[in-house]
Design a protein around this motif. Structure first.
Motif, PDB file in Angstrom:
ATOM      1  N   ARG A   1     -14.412   5.961   1.128  1.00 26.11           N
ATOM      2  CA  ARG A   1     -13.060   5.401   1.108  1.00 26.11           C
ATOM      3  C   ARG A   1     -12.055   6.530   1.299  1.00 26.11           C
TER       4      ARG A   1
ATOM      5  N   LEU B   1       1.498  -1.210  11.698  1.00 26.60           N
ATOM      6  CA  LEU B   1       0.212  -1.213  11.006  1.00 26.60           C
ATOM      7  C   LEU B   1      -0.892  -1.796  11.876  1.00 26.60           C
ATOM      8  N   ASN B   2      -0.575  -2.816  12.667  1.00 32.39           N
ATOM      9  CA  ASN B   2      -1.569  -3.367  13.601  1.00 32.39           C
ATOM     10  C   ASN B   2      -1.955  -2.327  14.650  1.00 32.39           C
TER      11      ASN B   2
ATOM     12  N   VAL C   1      -2.327   3.761   3.928  1.00 31.75           N
ATOM     13  CA  VAL C   1      -3.429   2.933   4.420  1.00 31.75           C
ATOM     14  C   VAL C   1      -4.715   3.328   3.703  1.00 31.75           C
ATOM     15  N   HIS C   2      -5.569   2.344   3.492  1.00 34.39           N
ATOM     16  CA  HIS C   2      -6.896   2.548   2.915  1.00 34.39           C
ATOM     17  C   HIS C   2      -7.925   2.272   4.003  1.00 34.39           C
TER      18      HIS C   2
ATOM     19  N   ASP D   1       4.748  -4.386  10.105  1.00 33.12           N
ATOM     20  CA  ASP D   1       3.487  -5.052  10.463  1.00 33.12           C
ATOM     21  C   ASP D   1       2.998  -4.666  11.849  1.00 33.12           C
TER      22      ASP D   1
ATOM     23  N   LYS E   1      -4.128   0.401  13.070  1.00 31.11           N
ATOM     24  CA  LYS E   1      -5.513  -0.042  12.896  1.00 31.11           C
ATOM     25  C   LYS E   1      -6.296   0.119  14.195  1.00 31.11           C
TER      26      LYS E   1
ATOM     27  N   GLU F   1     -13.467  -1.387   6.749  1.00 34.10           N
ATOM     28  CA  GLU F   1     -12.355  -2.042   6.062  1.00 34.10           C
ATOM     29  C   GLU F   1     -11.068  -1.269   6.311  1.00 34.10           C
ATOM     30  N   PHE F   2      -9.981  -2.000   6.505  1.00 29.62           N
ATOM     31  CA  PHE F   2      -8.654  -1.413   6.698  1.00 29.62           C
ATOM     32  C   PHE F   2      -7.663  -2.242   5.895  1.00 29.62           C
ATOM     33  N   ASN F   3      -6.999  -1.612   4.936  1.00 23.99           N
ATOM     34  CA  ASN F   3      -5.938  -2.264   4.163  1.00 23.99           C
ATOM     35  C   ASN F   3      -4.727  -1.348   4.206  1.00 23.99           C
ATOM     36  N   SER F   4      -3.552  -1.958   4.131  1.00 26.00           N
ATOM     37  CA  SER F   4      -2.370  -1.130   4.306  1.00 26.00           C
ATOM     38  C   SER F   4      -1.186  -1.642   3.502  1.00 26.00           C
ATOM     39  N   GLU F   5      -0.270  -0.728   3.287  1.00 21.51           N
ATOM     40  CA  GLU F   5       1.034  -1.001   2.688  1.00 21.51           C
ATOM     41  C   GLU F   5       2.058  -0.318   3.577  1.00 21.51           C
TER      42      GLU F   5
END
Length: 93
Positions: A2, A19-20, A47-48, A16, A23, A39-43
């Motif tokens: 991670r 972020l897209n 980003v994670h 948004d 990714k 996995e890709f998560n974001s704020e």
């Protein structure tokens, strides 16, 4: 593994659309290294990433490429990121 990438000074600069695009850039960079971005998560300020990488991949080179390529391409595609940062940096407190 991670990974968490944070914007400089934790500034909330991502929307948004950004972020897209980020990714997509990270997925393509991972493919170049034969790494699986699972996995890709974001704020708005970080980003994670969850990546699976083979033993032959040097983690330091992977991280350098992920950060360097994404930064360069995002600044090229969204020059307002840099402009916004400079304006905030030069603003008197």
């Amino acid at each position: 593994m991670r990974l968490v990438f944070i914007t400089k000074y934790k500034r909330k600069v991502f929307n948004d659309d950004m972020l897209n695009q980020l990714k997509i850039i990270l997925e393509e960079t991972c493919q170049d290294f034969e790494v699986n971005l699972t996995e890709f998560n974001s704020e708005k300020d970080h980003v994670h990433l969850l990546v699976e990488y083979p033993p032959k991949v040097q983690l330091s080179k992977l991280i350098n490429s992920l950060k360097g390529v994404s930064s360069r391409l995002m600044r090229k595609e969204y020059p307002e990121i840099l402009t916004k940062y400079i304006e905030q940096q030069n603003r008197p407190e």
